[in-house]
Design an enzyme around this catalytic site. Structure first.
Site, mmCIF file in Angstrom:
data_model
loop_
_atom_site.group_PDB
_atom_site.id
_atom_site.type_symbol
_atom_site.label_atom_id
_atom_site.label_comp_id
_atom_site.label_asym_id
_atom_site.label_seq_id
_atom_site.Cartn_x
_atom_site.Cartn_y
_atom_site.Cartn_z
ATOM 1 N N TYR A 137 0.830 -1.199 0.000
ATOM 2 C CA TYR A 137 0.000 0.000 0.000
ATOM 3 C C TYR A 137 0.870 1.256 0.000
ATOM 4 C CZ TYR A 137 -2.705 3.846 1.965
ATOM 5 O OH TYR A 137 -3.260 5.076 2.202
ATOM 6 N N GLY A 281 4.619 -7.031 14.037
ATOM 7 C CA GLY A 281 5.803 -6.648 13.293
ATOM 8 C C GLY A 281 5.554 -5.393 12.479
#
Length: 339
Positions: A137, A281
């Site tokens: 993205y 993460g």
């Protein structure tokens, strides 16, 4: 002035379109309603249901500019389906720029994102910090930023890319309609916590409470959607022909996940159960914007910087749309909400 707003049935696009109308401009909204809502198109705007690739059939020399919000924007989805993001966000924008060039429309404001920065070395983040996105993205948004810069240099486009941090709140427009956030699926923290307060989710998951922050949870910069919209109108005239302006949009202050949850409890008067989970993460401890360039170049100043006020606006909207798309009763996520 006459403007095309791509993605104008979505959260930010609808608020910007409402601001344009209130400023006396003529607005055409182009949206395929894949994530937007027909009810989000402001009264007074001409609505065309279609994709970014259909812009060429709408644009002509009568338009003064384009405000481009149409994009796939779910970080998690971009990781598992990156081709969708490259095809839509990058491929669609290539066709939009070609349509603008063909029609002689030479002004653009692009909805970019803080996700272009990835995991910055420090904060506040400036536009000169390295852009190193950690997901498709953010990578597609950065690619479009580069594409726009090339278009400006080669063909005289005047453009601004506005890199949002965490957008929140709702806007009560002069047309009597309130425009707010109702993504499906939802990934942003404030509306997720409000869903817990409404009883639409069982709890909010807090991913990590051992970060090097005052309360151990991640800190993010929240900007009210109405302040964001005002920056877009200022950006329309900010860049001269042939130049590409890039500005961060944030309030310059950070609020932790726990501060957001506690503010929702105070504003709504409802309990909000938490579930502490492992860190995710790629979640930086702190993401706060430096918006000094936007203040200096655009003359922009965010005025709705109180977290309780932002949450109150979002809560009022959430109660009005309580029968809208539900997200189930599973625990929510904290979300970075980066653009």
């Amino acid at each position: 002035m006459k403007y095309l707003v791509t993605g104008g049935a979505g959260y930010v696009g609808s608020v910007v379109a409402a601001h344009l109308l209130e400023a006396g401009h003529t607005v055409t909204v182009l949206d395929d309603l894949s994530t937007g809502f027909r009810a989000g198109v402001p009264r007074g705007a001409d609505f065309v249901e279609g994709r970014i690739q259909d812009a060429g059939r709408r644009l002509d020399s009568s338009y003064d500019g384009v405000l481009h919000f149409a994009a796939c924007s779910q970080v998690g989805e971009s990781v598992v389906d990156p081709e969708k993001y490259w095809r839509n966000n990058v491929g669609g924008t290539i066709e939009l720029l070609a349509a603008m060039r063909e029609a002689g429309v030479r002004r653009l404001v692009f909805s970019s994102t803080a996700a272009t920065y990835g995991e910055p070395a420090g904060t506040p983040i400036t536009e000169d910090d390295p852009a190193a996105p950690t997901n498709p993205y953010g990578a597609t948004k950065l690619a479009v930023d580069h594409m726009i810069g090339s278009e400006c240099r080669a063909h005289g486009l005047a453009a601004a890319s506005l890199r949002y941090f965490n957008v929140a709140g709702a806007y009560a427009a002069r047309d009597g309609v309130t425009y707010g956030e109702r993504h499906d699926p939802e990934s942003h923290l404030i509306p997720l916590v409000l869903q817990v307060a409404q009883g639409r989710r069982e709890a909010i998951s807090v991913f990590g409470d051992d970060y090097p922050t005052p309360d151990g949870t991640c800190v993010r910069d929240y900007i009210h959607v109405a302040d964001l919209a005002e920056a877009h109108l200022l950006a329309l005239d900010a860049a001269p022909a042939g130049e590409h302006l890039i500005c961060n949009l944030g309030n310059g202050n950070g609020f932790s996940v726990r501060e957001v949850v506690e503010t929702v409890r105070k504003v709504t008067g409802h309990p909000v159960p938490e579930i502490v989970a492992e860190r995710r993460g790629g979640d930086p401890a702190v993401l706060v914007a430096s918006a000094e360039r936007a203040k200096r170049v655009l003359g922009w100043r965010p005025s709705r910087t109180d977290l309780a006020g932002i949450v109150q606006d979002a809560w009022d909207f959430a109660r009005r749309t309580a029968d809208g798309p539900a997200r189930g009763t599973e625990p929510g996520t904290q979300g970075t909400g980066q653009g």
